[in-house]
Scaffold this active site. Structure first.
Site, short mmCIF file in Angstrom:
data_model
loop_
_atom_site.label_atom_id
_atom_site.label_comp_id
_atom_site.label_asym_id
_atom_site.label_seq_id
_atom_site.Cartn_x
_atom_site.Cartn_y
_atom_site.Cartn_z
N LYS A 47 -10.25 -33.79 18.33
CA LYS A 47 -9.63 -33.85 17.02
C LYS A 47 -10.46 -34.69 16.06
CE LYS A 47 -5.39 -34.29 19.66
NZ LYS A 47 -4.46 -35.31 20.12
N GLY A 48 -11.32 -35.49 16.61
CA GLY A 48 -12.02 -36.49 15.81
C GLY A 48 -12.82 -35.95 14.64
N GLU A 103 -19.49 -33.54 14.71
CA GLU A 103 -18.82 -34.58 15.49
C GLU A 103 -18.58 -35.81 14.64
OE1 GLU A 103 -17.12 -35.26 17.87
OE2 GLU A 103 -17.84 -34.63 19.82
N ASP A 104 -17.55 -36.56 14.98
CA ASP A 104 -17.36 -37.84 14.30
C ASP A 104 -18.30 -38.90 14.89
OD1 ASP A 104 -15.92 -37.61 16.65
OD2 ASP A 104 -14.23 -38.81 15.99
N ASP A 107 -20.98 -41.39 21.36
CA ASP A 107 -20.82 -42.72 21.97
C ASP A 107 -21.64 -42.75 23.26
OD1 ASP A 107 -19.93 -45.06 23.15
OD2 ASP A 107 -17.87 -44.82 22.51
N ARG A 169 -6.49 -42.64 13.07
CA ARG A 169 -7.42 -41.57 12.68
C ARG A 169 -7.44 -41.38 11.18
NH1 ARG A 169 -8.97 -38.37 17.24
NH2 ARG A 169 -7.33 -38.10 18.77
C1 PRP Z 1 -14.35 -38.72 20.94
C2 PRP Z 1 -15.22 -38.25 19.77
C3 PRP Z 1 -16.31 -37.48 20.47
C4 PRP Z 1 -16.45 -38.21 21.79
C5 PRP Z 1 -17.70 -39.04 21.78
O1 PRP Z 1 -13.52 -37.67 21.33
O2 PRP Z 1 -14.49 -37.45 18.88
O3 PRP Z 1 -15.95 -36.13 20.69
O4 PRP Z 1 -15.29 -39.03 21.95
O5 PRP Z 1 -17.80 -39.83 22.94
P1 PRP Z 1 -18.95 -39.66 24.02
O6 PRP Z 1 -20.26 -39.55 23.31
O7 PRP Z 1 -18.85 -40.95 24.81
O8 PRP Z 1 -18.64 -38.48 24.87
P2 PRP Z 1 -12.30 -37.83 22.35
O9 PRP Z 1 -12.70 -37.28 23.67
O10 PRP Z 1 -11.79 -39.24 22.30
O11 PRP Z 1 -11.22 -36.86 21.74
P3 PRP Z 1 -10.65 -36.83 20.23
O12 PRP Z 1 -11.73 -36.25 19.36
O13 PRP Z 1 -9.46 -35.95 20.32
O14 PRP Z 1 -10.32 -38.25 19.84
#
Ligand code: PRP
Length: 183
Positions: A47-48, A103-104, A107, A169
């Site tokens: 969703k990010g 992507e947001d 990480d 968010r």
């Molecule tokens: C978050 C973000 C990325 C991911 C990055 O998503 O939106 O998709 O984590 O992290 P990484 O590089 O360590 O994999 P999340 O899985 O929390 O789901 P969301 O978008 O619904 O919050």
């Protein structure tokens, strides 16, 4: 939602709404130049990435088709579970298409590593990433990312799509959460 609504949960504002807007202007201009005449497909990762998709795409001068995937690796915790799951797949056949994943944040890089491999197997004409933020961690090296908004520190950040346990968010900027909130 603003700093007042956050109460005392926020340690500091990291990137302001204005800074995000200015950076997205730059990313959109680069995108327009790169993909002129190529009919790219923007893929948002729910969703990010909702806010990046909305604000980046509306800055483009080209009309861009969009599709969405839902992938989760975090659950409600602060650390990656290490397991990536597709919760919703694309409804578009991307074979032969120029695909840009929005992507947001990158990480650990785990989500994108999985997504890139998965989408690459569908034989797009090209595949790259537009991410608003990238954490300064070693895992980023092998992620082909053409558009990066900001490099950011390895703090627990929220806002502009980034959540902690589904909260924050809709904060229109990016802030650092106080450790006592998530520890
Ligand atoms: C978050 C973000 C990325 C991911 C990055 O998503 O939106 O998709 O984590 O992290 P990484 O590089 O360590 O994999 P999340 O899985 O929390 O789901 P969301 O978008 O619904 O919050």
């Amino acid at each position: 939602m603003d700093a007042t609504d956050m109460g005392s949960d926020l340690q500091q504002v990291l990137i302001t709404e204005e800074q995000i807007g200015q950076r997205l202007d730059g990313m959109a201009a680069q995108f327009d130049a790169d993909y002129a005449g190529r009919d790219p497909l923007l893929v948002g990762v729910l969703k990010g990435a909702v806010f990046v998709m909305a604000d980046l795409s509306r800055r483009l001068h080209m009309s861009v088709p969009m599709d969405w995937m839902a992938v989760s690796s975090y659950g409600n915790g602060a650390k990656s579970s290490g397991v990536v799951r597709i919760l919703k797949d694309l409804s578009t056949d991307i074979r032969g298409r120029h695909v840009v994943i929005a992507e947001d944040i990158i990480d650990s890089g785990l989500t994108l590593k999985y997504l890139l491999k998965n989408l690459q197997s569908r034989e797009p004409a090209s595949l790259t990433v537009a991410a608003l933020m990238r954490k300064d961690t070693p895992a980023q090296a092998d992620i082909p990312c053409r558009y990066i908004g900001f490099e950011c520190p390895d703090d627990f950040i929220v806002g502009y799509g980034l959540d902690f346990a589904e909260r924050y968010r809709n904060l229109p900027y990016i802030g650092i959460l106080k450790p006592e909130i998530y520890q």
